[in-house]
Write a protein that holds these residues in place. Sequence first.
Motif, PDB file in Angstrom:
ATOM      1  N   ARG A 118      76.768  45.298  22.057  1.00  0.00           N
ATOM      2  CA  ARG A 118      78.066  45.407  22.723  1.00  0.00           C
ATOM      3  C   ARG A 118      79.218  44.875  21.869  1.00  0.00           C
ATOM      4  N   GLN A 119      79.005  43.737  21.209  1.00  0.00           N
ATOM      5  CA  GLN A 119      80.122  43.140  20.460  1.00  0.00           C
ATOM      6  C   GLN A 119      80.536  44.027  19.280  1.00  0.00           C
ATOM      7  N   GLU A 120      79.518  44.633  18.677  1.00  0.00           N
ATOM      8  CA  GLU A 120      79.785  45.528  17.570  1.00  0.00           C
ATOM      9  C   GLU A 120      80.520  46.784  18.037  1.00  0.00           C
ATOM     10  N   LEU A 121      80.028  47.339  19.164  1.00  0.00           N
ATOM     11  CA  LEU A 121      80.633  48.573  19.667  1.00  0.00           C
ATOM     12  C   LEU A 121      82.083  48.365  20.088  1.00  0.00           C
ATOM     13  N   ARG A 122      82.380  47.149  20.561  1.00  0.00           N
ATOM     14  CA  ARG A 122      83.761  46.863  20.983  1.00  0.00           C
ATOM     15  C   ARG A 122      84.742  47.165  19.848  1.00  0.00           C
ATOM     16  N   GLN A 123      84.326  46.897  18.609  1.00  0.00           N
ATOM     17  CA  GLN A 123      85.214  47.090  17.459  1.00  0.00           C
ATOM     18  C   GLN A 123      85.374  48.572  17.092  1.00  0.00           C
ATOM     19  N   ILE A 124      84.337  49.376  17.358  1.00  0.00           N
ATOM     20  CA  ILE A 124      84.303  50.711  16.738  1.00  0.00           C
ATOM     21  C   ILE A 124      84.056  51.858  17.721  1.00  0.00           C
ATOM     22  N   PHE A 125      84.015  51.553  19.027  1.00  0.00           N
ATOM     23  CA  PHE A 125      83.581  52.586  19.980  1.00  0.00           C
ATOM     24  C   PHE A 125      84.463  53.840  19.908  1.00  0.00           C
ATOM     25  N   SER A 126      85.743  53.670  19.521  1.00  0.00           N
ATOM     26  CA  SER A 126      86.649  54.828  19.530  1.00  0.00           C
ATOM     27  C   SER A 126      86.179  55.921  18.568  1.00  0.00           C
ATOM     28  N   LYS A 127      85.398  55.537  17.558  1.00  0.00           N
ATOM     29  CA  LYS A 127      84.918  56.535  16.585  1.00  0.00           C
ATOM     30  C   LYS A 127      83.913  57.518  17.205  1.00  0.00           C
ATOM     31  N   ALA A 128      83.317  57.113  18.330  1.00  0.00           N
ATOM     32  CA  ALA A 128      82.352  58.012  18.982  1.00  0.00           C
ATOM     33  C   ALA A 128      82.770  58.301  20.420  1.00  0.00           C
ATOM     34  N   ALA A 129      84.048  58.061  20.730  1.00  0.00           N
ATOM     35  CA  ALA A 129      84.509  58.215  22.118  1.00  0.00           C
ATOM     36  C   ALA A 129      84.446  59.663  22.593  1.00  0.00           C
ATOM     37  N   HIS A 130      84.468  60.618  21.644  1.00  0.00           N
ATOM     38  CA  HIS A 130      84.470  62.040  22.006  1.00  0.00           C
ATOM     39  C   HIS A 130      83.066  62.567  22.262  1.00  0.00           C
ATOM     40  N   LEU A 131      82.036  61.753  22.021  1.00  0.00           N
ATOM     41  CA  LEU A 131      80.647  62.215  22.135  1.00  0.00           C
ATOM     42  C   LEU A 131      80.000  61.710  23.424  1.00  0.00           C
ATOM     43  N   PRO A 132      79.024  62.430  23.967  1.00  0.00           N
ATOM     44  CA  PRO A 132      78.321  61.957  25.172  1.00  0.00           C
ATOM     45  C   PRO A 132      77.244  60.950  24.771  1.00  0.00           C
ATOM     46  N   ALA A 133      77.667  59.728  24.488  1.00  0.00           N
ATOM     47  CA  ALA A 133      76.761  58.728  23.911  1.00  0.00           C
ATOM     48  C   ALA A 133      76.070  57.905  24.994  1.00  0.00           C
ATOM     49  N   LEU A 134      74.901  57.398  24.618  1.00  0.00           N
ATOM     50  CA  LEU A 134      74.163  56.446  25.457  1.00  0.00           C
ATOM     51  C   LEU A 134      74.177  55.112  24.726  1.00  0.00           C
ATOM     52  N   PHE A 135      74.442  54.013  25.446  1.00  0.00           N
ATOM     53  CA  PHE A 135      74.238  52.717  24.805  1.00  0.00           C
ATOM     54  C   PHE A 135      73.647  51.730  25.788  1.00  0.00           C
ATOM     55  N   ARG A 136      72.991  50.734  25.212  1.00  0.00           N
ATOM     56  CA  ARG A 136      72.242  49.753  26.009  1.00  0.00           C
ATOM     57  C   ARG A 136      72.638  48.362  25.528  1.00  0.00           C
ATOM     58  N   SER A 137      72.884  47.470  26.460  1.00  0.00           N
ATOM     59  CA  SER A 137      73.204  46.090  26.058  1.00  0.00           C
ATOM     60  C   SER A 137      72.744  45.122  27.140  1.00  0.00           C
ATOM     61  N   ILE A 138      72.527  43.890  26.732  1.00  0.00           N
ATOM     62  CA  ILE A 138      72.019  42.866  27.662  1.00  0.00           C
ATOM     63  C   ILE A 138      73.132  42.476  28.638  1.00  0.00           C
ATOM     64  N   GLU A 139      74.320  42.295  28.104  1.00  0.00           N
ATOM     65  CA  GLU A 139      75.477  41.949  28.940  1.00  0.00           C
ATOM     66  C   GLU A 139      76.344  43.200  29.099  1.00  0.00           C
ATOM     67  N   PRO A 140      77.099  43.296  30.220  1.00  0.00           N
ATOM     68  CA  PRO A 140      77.958  44.478  30.407  1.00  0.00           C
ATOM     69  C   PRO A 140      79.013  44.599  29.298  1.00  0.00           C
ATOM     70  N   ALA A 141      79.449  45.824  29.072  1.00  0.00           N
ATOM     71  CA  ALA A 141      80.461  46.064  28.025  1.00  0.00           C
ATOM     72  C   ALA A 141      81.755  45.339  28.364  1.00  0.00           C
ATOM     73  N   ASP A 142      82.390  44.799  27.337  1.00  0.00           N
ATOM     74  CA  ASP A 142      83.693  44.167  27.545  1.00  0.00           C
ATOM     75  C   ASP A 142      84.771  44.980  26.826  1.00  0.00           C
ATOM     76  N   PHE A 143      84.572  46.313  26.853  1.00  0.00           N
ATOM     77  CA  PHE A 143      85.584  47.236  26.328  1.00  0.00           C
ATOM     78  C   PHE A 143      85.583  48.446  27.261  1.00  0.00           C
ATOM     79  N   PRO A 144      86.643  49.228  27.273  1.00  0.00           N
ATOM     80  CA  PRO A 144      86.669  50.377  28.187  1.00  0.00           C
ATOM     81  C   PRO A 144      85.660  51.439  27.754  1.00  0.00           C
ATOM     82  N   ILE A 145      84.634  51.656  28.574  1.00  0.00           N
ATOM     83  CA  ILE A 145      83.576  52.607  28.208  1.00  0.00           C
ATOM     84  C   ILE A 145      84.156  54.025  28.252  1.00  0.00           C
ATOM     85  N   PRO A 146      84.059  54.786  27.153  1.00  0.00           N
ATOM     86  CA  PRO A 146      84.607  56.151  27.158  1.00  0.00           C
ATOM     87  C   PRO A 146      83.985  56.991  28.272  1.00  0.00           C
ATOM     88  N   GLU A 147      84.752  57.941  28.754  1.00  0.00           N
ATOM     89  CA  GLU A 147      84.394  58.710  29.963  1.00  0.00           C
ATOM     90  C   GLU A 147      83.005  59.365  29.892  1.00  0.00           C
TER      91      GLU A 147
END
Length: 254
Positions: A141-170
């Motif tokens: 999650r902490q890593e994705l917070r920095q870079i999630f916008s690079k894959a925001a256009h894709l239907p991605a799956l991600f898994r983390s122990i704690e909930p995301a602390d960034f706006p999860i792309p639609e």
Amino acid sequence: MTTDARILILGGTPEARQLALLLQARAPAPDQVILSFAGAVRDLPETSCEIRVGGFGGAEGLADYLLSRKITALVDATHPFAASISANAQAASSATGIPLLRLLRPAWAPMQGDDWTDCANSAAALEALPASCRPFLALGRQELRQIFSKAAHLPALFRSIEPADFPIPEGWRWIEGRPARSMTAELQLLRDAGITHMVTKNSGGDGAYQKIAAARALQIPMLMVSRPAEPAQAVLPDAEATCDALMAIFTTRS
Ligand code: NAP
């Protein structure tokens, strides 16, 4: 282990916990082994050794802690991708003269059947994804917070122990939890989600390996993020070897 030995283990990995257990069995007093966590994850292991949580305040703060707690050996057993704390451990050891041991589990290597591309960092791995794909972003999650916008256009799956602390792309789907220990569970996850690509870090170890085995079985291309450079030092591959090396230090001294 003599009564004046006091070991600080920088943790956050299964190997750090295993080492704490091994040392605890050899320590005459319970406060001789201190296991330190950054505090990123809420559920901490049950252990009889002393636990501390939270940063030290950089290399200087760590050096102060080592001296004030009369630490006689420092073990960096942090995750291969936790580069800042490893650099701080090196600097604090140099500043105080307190010996530092690095417990670093071996990296994974590609096996026959793997479709594996090494990437310099997580951002480069996301940029290497095809324009149209359904990726599993096994990055944390902490890593994705920095870079999630690079894959925001894709239907991605991600898994983390704690909930995301960034706006999860639609179009993304989040699942809570740690990597599954069974290949069957990882196969099912990848199949059910229709995953076409996997982005993951070369963490090494058994705990997160089943997703790699599952991707191999399904012939899913893997974008594998290489480990950050480590400070130059000898490394110990597991808790047993680290425990033996510590015992050798204390035996030489006594
Ligand atoms: P990082 O970037 O190297 O560390 C950031 C800061 O967190 C450090 O400067 C330090 O703060 C504090 N810190 C890190 N590990 C600590 C520890 N064991 N005890 C006390 N303070 C610690 O590390 P990260 O990548 O954020 O990882 C944080 C923790 O999660 C690490 O302990 C690591 O073992 C664990 N972990 C990381 C990953 C990963 O992929 N990065 C995966 C699984 C587990 P101060 O400078 O204030 O001392």
